[in-house]
Design a protein around this motif. Structure first.
Motif, PDB file in Angstrom:
ATOM      1  N   ASP A 193      -9.040   5.444   2.658  1.00  0.00           N
ATOM      2  CA  ASP A 193      -9.028   6.962   2.585  1.00  0.00           C
ATOM      3  C   ASP A 193      -7.848   7.857   2.346  1.00  0.00           C
ATOM      4  OD1 ASP A 193      -9.682   6.385   5.354  1.00  0.00           O
ATOM      5  OD2 ASP A 193      -9.257   8.533   5.532  1.00  0.00           O
ATOM      6  N   ASP A 194      -6.708   7.222   2.913  1.00  0.00           N
ATOM      7  CA  ASP A 194      -5.410   7.955   3.026  1.00  0.00           C
ATOM      8  C   ASP A 194      -4.601   7.376   1.867  1.00  0.00           C
ATOM      9  OD1 ASP A 194      -5.445   5.389   4.231  1.00  0.00           O
ATOM     10  OD2 ASP A 194      -3.423   6.061   5.677  1.00  0.00           O
ATOM     11  N   LEU A 195      -5.155   6.418   0.935  1.00  0.00           N
ATOM     12  CA  LEU A 195      -4.374   5.748   0.163  1.00  0.00           C
ATOM     13  C   LEU A 195      -4.219   6.305  -1.036  1.00  0.00           C
ATOM     14  CD1 LEU A 195      -4.875   1.852   1.471  1.00  0.00           C
ATOM     15  CD2 LEU A 195      -2.931   3.495   1.850  1.00  0.00           C
ATOM     16  N   ALA A 196      -3.068   6.066  -1.986  1.00  0.00           N
ATOM     17  CA  ALA A 196      -3.226   6.493  -3.220  1.00  0.00           C
ATOM     18  C   ALA A 196      -3.128   5.417  -4.193  1.00  0.00           C
ATOM     19  CB  ALA A 196      -2.016   7.720  -3.519  1.00  0.00           C
ATOM     20  N   GLY A 197      -2.572   4.471  -3.682  1.00  0.00           N
ATOM     21  CA  GLY A 197      -2.786   3.128  -4.500  1.00  0.00           C
ATOM     22  C   GLY A 197      -2.063   1.913  -4.055  1.00  0.00           C
ATOM     23  N   LEU A 226      -3.000  -1.020  -8.579  1.00  0.00           N
ATOM     24  CA  LEU A 226      -4.682  -0.894  -8.091  1.00  0.00           C
ATOM     25  C   LEU A 226      -4.846   0.540  -7.412  1.00  0.00           C
ATOM     26  CD1 LEU A 226      -5.364  -3.978  -5.940  1.00  0.00           C
ATOM     27  CD2 LEU A 226      -5.722  -3.536  -8.487  1.00  0.00           C
ATOM     28  N   GLU A 227      -5.690   1.126  -8.172  1.00  0.00           N
ATOM     29  CA  GLU A 227      -6.209   2.410  -7.619  1.00  0.00           C
ATOM     30  C   GLU A 227      -7.075   2.356  -6.144  1.00  0.00           C
ATOM     31  OE1 GLU A 227      -5.255   5.303  -9.159  1.00  0.00           O
ATOM     32  OE2 GLU A 227      -4.465   4.210 -10.925  1.00  0.00           O
ATOM     33  N   PRO A 228      -6.964   3.509  -5.457  1.00  0.00           N
ATOM     34  CA  PRO A 228      -7.812   3.339  -4.293  1.00  0.00           C
ATOM     35  C   PRO A 228      -9.301   2.801  -4.349  1.00  0.00           C
ATOM     36  CG  PRO A 228      -6.735   5.678  -4.305  1.00  0.00           C
ATOM     37  CD  PRO A 228      -6.599   4.833  -5.855  1.00  0.00           C
ATOM     38  N   GLY A 229      -9.920   3.072  -5.581  1.00  0.00           N
ATOM     39  CA  GLY A 229     -11.402   2.638  -5.857  1.00  0.00           C
ATOM     40  C   GLY A 229     -11.128   0.887  -5.718  1.00  0.00           C
ATOM     41  N   LEU A 240       0.684  -1.232   0.115  1.00  0.00           N
ATOM     42  CA  LEU A 240      -0.107  -0.055   0.089  1.00  0.00           C
ATOM     43  C   LEU A 240       0.929   1.115   0.032  1.00  0.00           C
ATOM     44  CD1 LEU A 240      -2.645  -1.240   2.753  1.00  0.00           C
ATOM     45  CD2 LEU A 240      -2.832  -1.297   0.148  1.00  0.00           C
ATOM     46  N   ALA A 241       0.350   2.287  -0.732  1.00  0.00           N
ATOM     47  CA  ALA A 241       1.210   3.575  -0.466  1.00  0.00           C
ATOM     48  C   ALA A 241       0.360   4.702  -0.545  1.00  0.00           C
ATOM     49  CB  ALA A 241       1.960   3.716  -1.988  1.00  0.00           C
ATOM     50  N   THR A 242       0.723   5.804   0.202  1.00  0.00           N
ATOM     51  CA  THR A 242       0.172   6.866   0.112  1.00  0.00           C
ATOM     52  C   THR A 242       0.553   7.712  -0.893  1.00  0.00           C
ATOM     53  OG1 THR A 242       2.047   8.033   1.596  1.00  0.00           O
ATOM     54  CG2 THR A 242       0.152   6.865   2.808  1.00  0.00           C
ATOM     55  N   ARG A 243       0.157   9.077  -1.163  1.00  0.00           N
ATOM     56  CA  ARG A 243       0.555   9.916  -2.396  1.00  0.00           C
ATOM     57  C   ARG A 243       2.073  10.273  -2.122  1.00  0.00           C
ATOM     58  NH1 ARG A 243      -2.384  12.600  -5.749  1.00  0.00           N
ATOM     59  NH2 ARG A 243      -4.279  12.440  -4.670  1.00  0.00           N
ATOM     60  N   ALA A 244       2.716  10.102  -1.072  1.00  0.00           N
ATOM     61  CA  ALA A 244       4.199  10.444  -1.200  1.00  0.00           C
ATOM     62  C   ALA A 244       4.869   9.247  -1.335  1.00  0.00           C
ATOM     63  CB  ALA A 244       4.608  10.856   0.473  1.00  0.00           C
ATOM     64  N   GLY A 245       4.308   8.111  -1.366  1.00  0.00           N
ATOM     65  CA  GLY A 245       5.095   6.846  -1.745  1.00  0.00           C
ATOM     66  C   GLY A 245       4.592   6.279  -3.077  1.00  0.00           C
TER      67      GLY A 245
END
Length: 390
Positions: A139-143, A124-127, A98-103
């Motif tokens: 909700d805090d993930l970017a992908g 994978l996208e957050p959706g 899992l990655a946040t926007r920064a990662g």
């Protein structure tokens, strides 16, 4: 007593080397494996999280784990002894990074490399994450990246015992002893002294001693930049079922995966709380103060976790770049190193065992080109950094 090859360390790496040596038609010599803990109660292999993944940032690591996956798939047939087929209980449940926007940029870069080497990884996208895993907060993930095949977990003890039994059936000798001295003459090791006072002559010596590897290296006059780092694993029970749960790697570094009727989980301590360590005391405060809150934040159902049992093992951490140091040192022709796996030893053991045999018997790598993992990068200060260390 003399052996053509002496392997110091009978865990997954040492036993894989013994198996491939005794199976190689080009090798007709004798093999001794020295394992001071024949019960394997304190072996890094059996105390690990027992997982395998292709999601690395270093091409060699990806290829070694791909080799390991194929080895596991053939394991019952290839390692059968007298009609008994060992079962490593390999579950291809996948890894989910899992990655946040920064990662996200690093995640995408790693994903492109992995796919270019044939790894079966989905981006994978957050959706997509929310649809696949409705039990997880996204909700805090970017992908995220998910291994669709080839990744998962297994019975580490079953893997180890299967390798050991097959190596013995093919002629390897296991001795419950530790190396306490190394007799070196110029560029060669001539013999090793054991903790029972005996000496063993050897044509080649393999250092597969795990966290004991730096001591063995010093006996031969080599400074090995590897230290023991303790890692605790916690077995957890949750009242809610998490359908389709893979091995999840949180952006915080916490991980969890299914195990039986529950889950196992862990996290590396903060750097300032992660000194060299050789004891086996479980870091309970780490679970209460850091890991549990992170798990509950990612999976709301984990707020009701109960910790059933826990244990501690060790990483043989390569302080330079967290990648294995593989092959002979430039100062010694017949001492072969396989150290500093930094938590990846069990999954890379088949590939490294095969590679050691190719170096010893054939004089060079044949199956996989692992030249960049040798000593030269260490001695020249050119680290080969692995970014996906869990």
């Amino acid at each position: 007593m003399h052996f053509d090859v002496v392997i110091a360390g009978g865990g997954a790496v040492g036993s894989a080397a013994a198996y491939f040596l005794t199976a190689d038609p080009g090798f007709r010599g004798s093999v001794a494996v020295l394992e001071p803990d024949p019960t394997y109660q304190r072996c890094a292999t059996t105390l690990s999280a027992a997982s395998i993944r292709h999601q690395f940032s270093t091409p060699e690591n990806i290829r070694m784990s791909q080799f390991g996956t194929e080895f596991l798939r053939r394991f019952p047939e290839d390692l059968a002894v007298d009609g008994t087929r060992p079962d490593p209980a390999f579950v291809e449940g996948g890894y989910l990074f899992l990655a946040t926007r920064a990662g996200l940029p690093v995640l995408r870069e790693n994903h492109a490399l992995q796919c270019s080497l044939g790894a079966d990884i989905a981006l994978l996208e957050p959706g997509d994450l929310a649809t696949r895993y409705p039990w997880m907060r996204v909700d805090d993930l970017a992908g995220g990246t998910l291994g669709l095949s080839g990744e998962g977990w297994l019975d580490a003890y079953g893997l180890l015992q299967g390798l050991r039994r097959k190596a013995i059936a093919q002629g390897a000798v296991y001795l419950p002893h530790r190396v306490v001295s190394v007799d070196r003459a110029g560029r060669r090791v001539r013999s090793v002294g054991l903790d029972d006072g005996r000496g063993l002559g050897c044509g080649a010596l393999v250092n597969a001693a795990g966290i004991g590897a730096p001591v063995l290296a010093r006996l031969a006059g080599i400074d090995l930049p590897v230290q023991a780092r303790k890692r605790s694993v916690f077995y957890l029970q949750c009242p809610q079922i998490l359908p389709g749960c893979p091995m999840v790697i949180d952006p915080s570094g916490a991980y969890f995966r299914p195990e039986g009727q529950g889950f196992i989980a862990g996290i590396a301590p903060p750097p300032e709380q992660d000194p060299e360590c050789h004891d086996f005391d479980v870091q309970h405060a780490l679970f209460e103060g850091l890991l549990w809150p992170l798990l509950a934040a990612r999976v709301p159902a984990f707020e009701a976790l109960r910790c059933g049992r826990s244990w501690a093992g060790h990483y043989d951490m390569n302080l330079v770049d967290q990648n294995v140091i593989l092959g002979p040192h430039p100062d010694l022709d017949n001492l072969y190193f396989a150290n500093g796996f930094s938590g990846h030893g069990m999954q890379q053991a088949p590939a490294v065992g095969r590679a050691l045999v190719e170096l010893i018997v054939h004089g060079g790598f044949r199956t996989l080109d692992l030249e960049r993992l040798g000593w030269r990068r260490i001695l020249e200060g050119r680290p080969l950094i692995e970014r996906n260390v869990v």
